[in-house]
Design a protein around this motif. Structure first.
Motif, mmCIF file in Angstrom:
data_model
loop_
_atom_site.group_PDB
_atom_site.id
_atom_site.type_symbol
_atom_site.label_atom_id
_atom_site.label_comp_id
_atom_site.label_asym_id
_atom_site.label_seq_id
_atom_site.Cartn_x
_atom_site.Cartn_y
_atom_site.Cartn_z
ATOM 1 N N ALA A 35 -9.143 5.139 4.236
ATOM 2 C CA ALA A 35 -8.314 5.876 3.277
ATOM 3 C C ALA A 35 -6.931 5.233 3.245
ATOM 4 N N LEU A 36 -6.346 5.157 2.062
ATOM 5 C CA LEU A 36 -5.065 4.486 1.863
ATOM 6 C C LEU A 36 -4.058 5.484 1.298
ATOM 7 N N THR A 69 0.370 9.289 -3.063
ATOM 8 C CA THR A 69 -1.018 9.300 -3.528
ATOM 9 C C THR A 69 -1.931 8.759 -2.437
ATOM 10 N N CYS A 70 -3.137 9.269 -2.403
ATOM 11 C CA CYS A 70 -4.088 8.864 -1.353
ATOM 12 C C CYS A 70 -5.461 8.678 -1.984
ATOM 13 N N VAL A 99 0.072 3.796 4.650
ATOM 14 C CA VAL A 99 -0.687 4.213 5.825
ATOM 15 C C VAL A 99 -2.167 4.020 5.520
ATOM 16 N N VAL A 100 -2.825 3.220 6.349
ATOM 17 C CA VAL A 100 -4.251 2.978 6.191
ATOM 18 C C VAL A 100 -4.964 3.688 7.351
ATOM 19 N N LEU A 157 -4.750 4.847 12.757
ATOM 20 C CA LEU A 157 -3.806 4.858 11.639
ATOM 21 C C LEU A 157 -2.867 3.664 11.767
ATOM 22 N N ALA A 158 -2.646 2.978 10.656
ATOM 23 C CA ALA A 158 -1.769 1.798 10.638
ATOM 24 C C ALA A 158 -0.788 1.933 9.473
#
Length: 783
Positions: free
Chosen positions: A555-556, A562-563, A593-594, A651-652
């Motif tokens: 998920a981005l 927005t995601c 955030v990825v 999470l990155a």
């Protein structure tokens, strides 16, 4: 009316209207004296009981006492038959009489009297009119005392009495025989149980005039059925979870109150610690209280708190049961039991407050499974008057054997889970390596289900050029084999990442590896299936390249809030083979955030994947300055209370290197360009304030550019990156990889890469579609 018959006729008002010669002989009253008088006046009445006459039935039945004409009492057995007039109106009764002590002369009468089964006959008002000796004994009185009394008064209050009374009413109304199971008045489980058969008694006209009851003592059969029911309940109630403590609680809940007034389960310490059993035993046994239960008021209470240890002396029933490996039954009167009760029984009774009776029976059963003793189950009785018997010991052994297998399964599961968890923690990264490309936060939640620990893993691998590889994977199956396979794959990914392969090529090599591993596992090939997602992020170009092998898409979360899921061409799971993998490339703004995760986060029994994915995207939008806090928010929002599978979450948050940290220039394929490139590098380091390492950097740039001009192909480009280290990269269009070699004493060249390797922290090369890149890293001077 025959003069030899003792009979009289009574009208509906209870007045004598007919009197036989036999009645005169028994009572002394002539027909003239008896006819016209109420039949109750002929009864002998005890002094002071005159007031009870109105409450007695109009026509007495059974054994009654009548007053002889000369004044002495005469005991007679009366039987009444109702007489109907026109329109079925009540016309009175015909009453027959015999001396109460008269012997039965008919065969049927003698069968009735001598039957071992309790048989009784009751009239329409449910009053006893005939009982045999067995029935009188069962009802707790003599026939003379019981005749004429209502069944409800004799049997006493209670649901069993009301049930029989209802059934008798049904028999009288319907004329059909019925059966009922009745219990004695005792409240404890040692009470008698009767199978009562009820059937109608009809006159010559076929009318129901009485109800007959026959009882069969089925106490032993009832207890046998209860034992079988307890065994059947044990099959479903024990071992519902793979938790040692919970299994012990299920065992005591099964025993109390149906089998014992108090029960406890004490286990050896090594069972609860999931260790291997000790090799020797001591005469005194130390056990840890794992579960106990009491039947309630009046029953013993525990003197050993949960979780505490207790020492059992050699003569105690628990110690004997463990030593002898069988159930030990102890009763009051046995020296060892009396000694044991003098020490512990008094404490247990004091703990329960005011127990009415002392502990009179104890049963200790060892918990043994697969040849190993795990502990002991203890059951005691003090409220029930009956002690434990040999049948109870057999039943307890059967239940304990089932419980022991469940406890051992739970112990083995806990031991394997602890081993797998330790192995997995040793393979997962404890401290993530330092890198500047992304900010990292992660969570790993091992499954608590009966399936065991899975093979989920994640990794963060620094790559050359300040890039970073982000890995998430999941091995099919659970337990130590899956964890071991996870370790193999984790190591393989790190090795392939060190070669700096693109994501799709790395997954292709990993797919081949899993296929080879599966071919070696002849017994269970599917257990080596796995999914994996491999991503590479470059903070200089801000490009993210992602490839997946049967794994959920990340998920981005964009900086604008927005995601969405990253659109991937997901390949097959690892080990399938024969199908290609494709990488998806994205250019991301700084601050994205990825979220990488395993399927345990969004999948599960009864869960909708689309809904879980929406919950994930919604949770990522939650305001959280720190990624660690965001991890907790995601897990709380998406996971159920009891996840059925392992969950790995990584999470990155992306970073970007500014223009002031990266410099590059093209190089013409002319050796004369090398001095200019050296000068450019020296001036750049001076501008960055890195004059201390300018000399070494000048040499490294010179050697790498010279090699590219001499052995590579145009175009040639040099790039310097200032981050945690100083990185020098030289790219050319040739795909030939350089290799380090040792030059001989009189060789004029061949020492360039050796010099670079000696002067820098590390160096290497990576392939790309348009050629190769040689890179080297230097430590920055300390400030």
């Amino acid at each position: 009316m025959d003069d030899a018959s003792a009979a009289l006729v009574v009208d509906a008002r209870g007045v004598v209207t007919g009197w036989s010669e036999g009645a005169r002989l028994l009572t002394g009253f002539s027909a003239e004296e008896a006819v016209g008088r109420p039949v109750r006046e002929l009864l002998a009445v005890e002094p002071g009981a005159e007031d009870d006459l109105p409450r007695r039935p109009v026509v007495p039945v059974g054994v009654v006492t009548v007053r002889h004409r000369d004044g002495h009492p005469v005991a007679l057995r009366l039987a009444a038959c109702r007489v109907h007039g026109p329109g079925d109106a009540d016309a009175g009764h015909v009453v027959t009489a015999l001396p109460a002590d008269a012997e039965e002369t008919t065969l049927a009468g003698r069968v009735f009297e001598q039957s071992s089964l309790p048989i009784s006959v009751l009239d329409a008002e449910h009053r006893f009119i005939r009982l045999n000796a067995a029935a009188a004994e069962a009802m707790g009185g003599s026939e003379q005392d019981l005749l004429g009394r209502p069944f409800a008064d004799v049997a006493g209050p209670g649901e069993a009495t009301r049930s029989v009374d209802r059934h008798m009413r049904t028999v009288a109304e319907t004329g059909r025989a019925l059966r009922d199971e009745s219990y004695s008045q005792a409240a404890d489980p040692s009470q008698q149980v009767w199978d009562v058969e009820m059937w109608p008694v009809r006159d010559a006209a076929g009318r129901v005039v009485a109800t007959a009851l026959a009882g069969l003592d089925s106490t032993e059969q009832h207890r046998a059925r209860r034992r079988l029911a307890l065994l059947d309940e044990a099959a479903s109630a024990l071992g519902t979870t793979l938790d040692v403590g919970r299994t012990a609680e299920e065992l005591v809940a099964l025993l109390v109150p149906d089998f014992a007034d108090f029960a406890a389960v004490d286990l050896l310490d090594w069972v609860l610690d999931a260790e291997a059993p000790p090799l020797r035993g001591d005469p005194e046994v130390t056990l840890r209280r794992t579960a106990h239960a009491s039947a309630g008021p009046g029953a013993p209470d525990t003197v050993v708190p949960l979780g505490r240890t207790d020492v059992y002396p050699p003569y105690s029933p628990p110690a004997r049961a463990l030593r002898e490996g069988r159930a030990v039954l102890a009763q009051t009167g046995e020296p060892d039991f009396d000694r044991w009760m003098a020490e512990r029984g008094a404490e247990a009774l004091r703990a329960c407050g005011a127990c009415p009776t002392g502990i009179h029976s104890e049963l200790a059963v060892p918990l043994r499974a697969r040849g190993t003793t795990l502990g002991v189950a203890i059951a005691v009785r003090n409220i029930r008057p009956d002690g434990f018997a040999a049948d109870d010991a057999l039943l307890a052994e059967e239940i304990a054997s089932r419980a022991a297998v469940c406890v051992d399964n739970a112990r083995r599961f806990a031991r394997e889970r602890a081993t797998a968890l330790t192995l997995q923690h040793s393979l997962l990264p404890r401290v993530l390596p330092g890198q500047a490309a992304v900010e990292i936060a992660h969570r790993y939640l091992p499954s608590a289900s009966a399936a065991g620990i899975g093979g989920d893993w994640f990794d963060v691998i620094p790559l050359s050029g300040t890039r970073v590889a982000l890995v998430v994977g999941d091995v099919v199956g659970h337990g130590i084999p899956s964890t071991a396979t996870m370790g193999r794959l984790c190591t393989a990914v790190r090795t392939l990442a060190d070669v700096d392969l693109p994501p799709e090529e790395l997954l292709t090599h990993l797919d081949d590896l899993v296929a080879h591993l599966a071919a070696d596992e002849r017994e269970d090939v599917p257990e080596l299936g796995a999914t994996c997602l491999y991503a590479v992020y470059d903070p200089v170009s801000r490009h993210l390249a992602v490839a997946a092998a049967g794994h959920p898409a990340p998920a981005l979360l964009m900086p604008d809030g927005t995601c969405r899921l990253v659109p991937l061409n997901t390949g097959p799971p690892l080990g399938v083979g024969g199908l290609p993998f494709e990488a998806t490339e994205l250019e991301l703004p700084e601050g994205c955030v990825v979220a990488f995760y395993t399927d345990g986060l969004i999948e599960g029994r009864g869960r909708d994947v689309d809904h879980s994915t929406q919950e994930l995207c919604r949770a990522l939008k939650a305001p959280a300055e720190l990624l660690d806090a965001l991890c907790d928010v995601v897990l709380k929002a998406v996971l159920p209370e009891e996840p059925g599978d392992d969950v790995a979450l990584l999470l990155a948050r992306t970073r970007a290197l500014g223009a002031g940290q990266v410099a590059a220039r093209d190089v013409a394929p002319d050796p004369g360009e090398v001095p200019a490139v050296r000068q450019w590098a020296v001036e750049l380091l001076s501008a960055w304030g890195l004059d201390d390492i300018a000399f070494v950097t000048e040499l490294v740039v010179s050697e790498l550019v010279t090699n590219a001009i001499r052995y590579g192909e145009s175009p040639i480009r040099v790039r310097l990156i200032r981050d945690r280290t100083l990185i020098c990269e030289v790219t050319d269009s040739s795909s030939t990889s350089p290799h380090l070699r040792r030059a001989h004493a009189f060789d004029e060249g061949g020492r360039g890469l050796l010099l670079v390797a000696q002067l820098t922290q590390r160096w290497g090369s990576r392939q790309a579609d348009g050629g190769k890149t040689i890179w080297a890293e230097q430590a920055l001077p300390r400030r």
